[in-house]
Design an enzyme around this catalytic site. Structure first.
Site, PDB file in Angstrom:
ATOM      1  N   CYS A   1       8.599  19.211  -1.190  1.00  0.00           N
ATOM      2  CA  CYS A   1       7.132  19.359  -1.173  1.00  0.00           C
ATOM      3  C   CYS A   1       6.623  20.071   0.079  1.00  0.00           C
ATOM      4  CB  CYS A   1       6.454  18.007  -1.291  1.00  0.00           C
ATOM      5  SG  CYS A   1       7.033  17.052  -2.679  1.00  0.00           S
TER       6      CYS A   1
ATOM      7  N   HIS B   1      -0.688  17.686   1.111  1.00  0.00           N
ATOM      8  CA  HIS B   1       0.135  17.700  -0.100  1.00  0.00           C
ATOM      9  C   HIS B   1      -0.423  16.665  -1.084  1.00  0.00           C
ATOM     10  CE1 HIS B   1       3.312  17.441  -2.903  1.00  0.00           C
ATOM     11  NE2 HIS B   1       3.814  16.313  -2.435  1.00  0.00           N
TER      12      HIS B   1
ATOM     13  N   ASN C   1       1.692  15.756  -8.797  1.00  0.00           N
ATOM     14  CA  ASN C   1       2.484  16.226  -7.661  1.00  0.00           C
ATOM     15  C   ASN C   1       3.251  17.483  -8.078  1.00  0.00           C
ATOM     16  OD1 ASN C   1       4.336  16.678  -5.627  1.00  0.00           O
ATOM     17  ND2 ASN C   1       4.975  14.539  -5.439  1.00  0.00           N
TER      18      ASN C   1
HETATM   19  N1  ACO Z   1       3.389   2.277 -15.238  1.00  0.00           N
HETATM   20  C1  ACO Z   1       3.280   0.948 -15.120  1.00  0.00           C
HETATM   21  N2  ACO Z   1       3.962   0.216 -14.222  1.00  0.00           N
HETATM   22  C2  ACO Z   1       4.762   0.889 -13.385  1.00  0.00           C
HETATM   23  C3  ACO Z   1       4.925   2.282 -13.445  1.00  0.00           C
HETATM   24  C4  ACO Z   1       4.213   2.982 -14.428  1.00  0.00           C
HETATM   25  N3  ACO Z   1       4.270   4.324 -14.564  1.00  0.00           N
HETATM   26  N4  ACO Z   1       5.812   2.673 -12.486  1.00  0.00           N
HETATM   27  C5  ACO Z   1       6.189   1.553 -11.827  1.00  0.00           C
HETATM   28  N5  ACO Z   1       5.566   0.470 -12.390  1.00  0.00           N
HETATM   29  C6  ACO Z   1       5.668  -0.935 -11.990  1.00  0.00           C
HETATM   30  C7  ACO Z   1       6.961  -1.240 -11.265  1.00  0.00           C
HETATM   31  O1  ACO Z   1       7.995  -1.503 -12.177  1.00  0.00           O
HETATM   32  C8  ACO Z   1       6.548  -2.467 -10.479  1.00  0.00           C
HETATM   33  O2  ACO Z   1       6.595  -3.572 -11.338  1.00  0.00           O
HETATM   34  P1  ACO Z   1       7.110  -5.020 -10.810  1.00  0.00           P
HETATM   35  O3  ACO Z   1       6.150  -5.385  -9.709  1.00  0.00           O
HETATM   36  O4  ACO Z   1       7.022  -5.873 -12.024  1.00  0.00           O
HETATM   37  O5  ACO Z   1       8.493  -4.771 -10.293  1.00  0.00           O
HETATM   38  C9  ACO Z   1       5.090  -2.214 -10.110  1.00  0.00           C
HETATM   39  O6  ACO Z   1       4.639  -1.216 -11.039  1.00  0.00           O
HETATM   40  C10 ACO Z   1       4.885  -1.727  -8.693  1.00  0.00           C
HETATM   41  O7  ACO Z   1       5.805  -0.667  -8.425  1.00  0.00           O
HETATM   42  P2  ACO Z   1       5.803   0.095  -7.041  1.00  0.00           P
HETATM   43  O8  ACO Z   1       6.875   1.137  -7.067  1.00  0.00           O
HETATM   44  O9  ACO Z   1       5.840  -0.916  -5.932  1.00  0.00           O
HETATM   45  O10 ACO Z   1       4.353   0.772  -7.082  1.00  0.00           O
HETATM   46  P3  ACO Z   1       3.595   1.537  -5.951  1.00  0.00           P
HETATM   47  O11 ACO Z   1       2.282   0.923  -5.751  1.00  0.00           O
HETATM   48  O12 ACO Z   1       4.453   1.777  -4.733  1.00  0.00           O
HETATM   49  O13 ACO Z   1       3.335   2.965  -6.624  1.00  0.00           O
HETATM   50  C11 ACO Z   1       4.214   5.199  -6.519  1.00  0.00           C
HETATM   51  C12 ACO Z   1       4.431   3.775  -7.005  1.00  0.00           C
HETATM   52  C13 ACO Z   1       2.993   5.750  -7.203  1.00  0.00           C
HETATM   53  C14 ACO Z   1       5.427   6.028  -6.863  1.00  0.00           C
HETATM   54  C15 ACO Z   1       3.970   5.212  -4.999  1.00  0.00           C
HETATM   55  O14 ACO Z   1       4.940   4.421  -4.353  1.00  0.00           O
HETATM   56  C16 ACO Z   1       4.016   6.611  -4.389  1.00  0.00           C
HETATM   57  O15 ACO Z   1       3.174   7.443  -4.650  1.00  0.00           O
HETATM   58  N6  ACO Z   1       4.995   6.874  -3.508  1.00  0.00           N
HETATM   59  C17 ACO Z   1       5.088   8.110  -2.747  1.00  0.00           C
HETATM   60  C18 ACO Z   1       5.462   9.280  -3.578  1.00  0.00           C
HETATM   61  C19 ACO Z   1       5.509  10.529  -2.703  1.00  0.00           C
HETATM   62  O16 ACO Z   1       4.725  10.692  -1.789  1.00  0.00           O
HETATM   63  N7  ACO Z   1       6.401  11.429  -2.919  1.00  0.00           N
HETATM   64  C20 ACO Z   1       6.406  12.554  -1.994  1.00  0.00           C
HETATM   65  C21 ACO Z   1       7.251  13.572  -2.247  1.00  0.00           C
HETATM   66  S1  ACO Z   1       7.889  13.842  -3.881  1.00  0.00           S
HETATM   67  C22 ACO Z   1       8.990  15.171  -3.688  1.00  0.00           C
HETATM   68  O17 ACO Z   1       9.362  15.531  -2.621  1.00  0.00           O
HETATM   69  C23 ACO Z   1       9.483  15.880  -4.937  1.00  0.00           C
END
Ligand code: ACO
Length: 332
Positions: free
Chosen positions: A118, A259, A289
């Site tokens: 990214c 980003h 993203n």
């Molecule tokens: N729909 C419903 N529930 C979901 C989904 C979904 N699509 N995805 C995950 N869940 C559930 C999980 O299973 C978990 O359930 P549990 O509590 O029963 O175990 C719950 O939701 C919480 O999951 P988390 O992973 O803790 O959710 P979080 O609030 O962290 O959000 C996310 C996830 C959106 C991916 C976030 O962590 C994020 O944006 N991270 C950073 C991503 C990023 O910046 N990437 C940068 C670069 S990407 C690149 O370089 C290509």
């Protein structure tokens, strides 16, 4: 980072392309166990663009690249360096930049791909600026483009809701100090390499191996929650460092274009930097993203919405797999 250059690089033209096909959160509800409500509140994303069956990376690059050259008023034959920032190559060999070169008509340009996930677009800006500052290049085409949906595991709800396809391009030309890229910085921390990765499809686990296919390895994997925390800190730190090095404060900048990965990351970084909400640009709701394409796509939207104009002081900051991080302060 160097303090000053005799000349720097300015953005002479900008172009973007998003594939026509749109995939909404409601479409995803029919594909995996998710909901529009979860995706919207956790990420801010409502929809993303997806390449058509007969499109690949090169079609996106071609459209954005031509638009940027037209906007800059340069002929393709004038471009002497072409850098394609992407993590989602058309094919492993040859470089995607070489494949698309004839379509772009940049036949006098040396071409290479740059892989920094990214942060790729900001890394490519830094490389281009160096070539311009040394006089090695005069007209550089930088494209950030991704076909992430082709590397997405559509059964993994934790990642498939996040990514979209698209391309954004700029033409860079020499500028006097005080114009164009005023300050730029980058960093890499490979100790976090496993946070965002595609463990299969390279020489360690070849794409055709049974292991790669059975374990679903040739797809993007992410430890989202850990990535989130590192991202907020890294984006805020490098942004502040660039502002400090340039001797400016957040009050001086007209627009912050981070980003576009997650609205919660963007808001957290904005408040750490002490930025008013109206100085923080977001379009993650409609593109998701798009990795290396994210910042130039956001720049195009900002211009279209009248949020960014010539002469504005703009801070561009990216974060991604690697982990990589880059920030550029630009007089547009
Ligand atoms: N729909 C419903 N529930 C979901 C989904 C979904 N699509 N995805 C995950 N869940 C559930 C999980 O299973 C978990 O359930 P549990 O509590 O029963 O175990 C719950 O939701 C919480 O999951 P988390 O992973 O803790 O959710 P979080 O609030 O962290 O959000 C996310 C996830 C959106 C991916 C976030 O962590 C994020 O944006 N991270 C950073 C991503 C990023 O910046 N990437 C940068 C670069 S990407 C690149 O370089 C290509």
């Amino acid at each position: 980072m160097h303090d000053s250059f005799p000349t720097t690089a300015r953005i002479a033209g900008l172009g973007c392309y998003l594939p026509e096909r749109v995939l909404s959160n409601h479409d995803l509800e029919r594909m995996v166990d998710t909901s529009d409500e979860w995706i919207t509140t956790r990420t801010g994303i409502k929809e993303r663009h997806v390449v058509a069956d007969d499109e690949g990376l090169v079609e996106l690059v071609e459209r954005a690249g031509h638009d940027a050259m037209a906007d800059a008023g340069v002929e393709p034959g004038d471009v002497d360096l072409f850098i394609l920032a992407t993590a989602t190559v058309e094919q492993p060999i040859p470089a995607s930049s070489a494949i698309v070169q004839p379509r772009l008509g940049v036949t006098n340009a040396a071409c290479f791909d740059l892989s920094a996930a990214c942060s790729g677009f900001v890394y490519a800006l830094n490389v281009a600026r160096q070539f311009i500052a040394t006089g090695e290049a005069k007209t550089v085409l930088v494209v950030g483009a991704e076909c992430l949906t082709r590397y997405t595991n559509w059964t993994d709800r934790a990642t498939c809701v996040l990514f979209g396809d698209g391309a954004g391009a700029v033409v860079l030309e020499p500028a006097e100090a005080g114009d164009g890229i005023l300050q730029i910085d980058w960093e890499t921390d490979g100790s976090y390499a496993d946070l965002i990765s595609m463990p299969g499809g390279g020489c360690r686990v070849p794409p055709h191996s049974r292991e790669a296919i059975d374990q679903g390895l040739p797809f993007i994997q992410m430890r989202g929650n850990e990535t989130f925390k590192v991202a907020v800190r890294a984006l805020a730190d490098i942004s502040q460092r660039v502002l400090d090095s340039a001797g400016v404060t957040v009050d001086d900048i007209d627009l912050f274009i981070p980003h576009q990965a997650n609205i919660r990351i963007i808001n957290a970084v904005g408040s750490r930097l002490g930025l008013n909400g109206d100085k923080v640009f977001t379009n993650v709701d409609r593109v998701g993203n798009t990795s290396a394409a994210s910042i130039p796509l956001a720049m195009c939207d900002a211009i279209e919405q009248g949020r960014m104009k010539r002469g504005d002081l703009v801070l561009l900051t990216a974060f991604g797999g690697g982990l990589t991080c880059g920030s550029a302060l630009v007089r547009y």
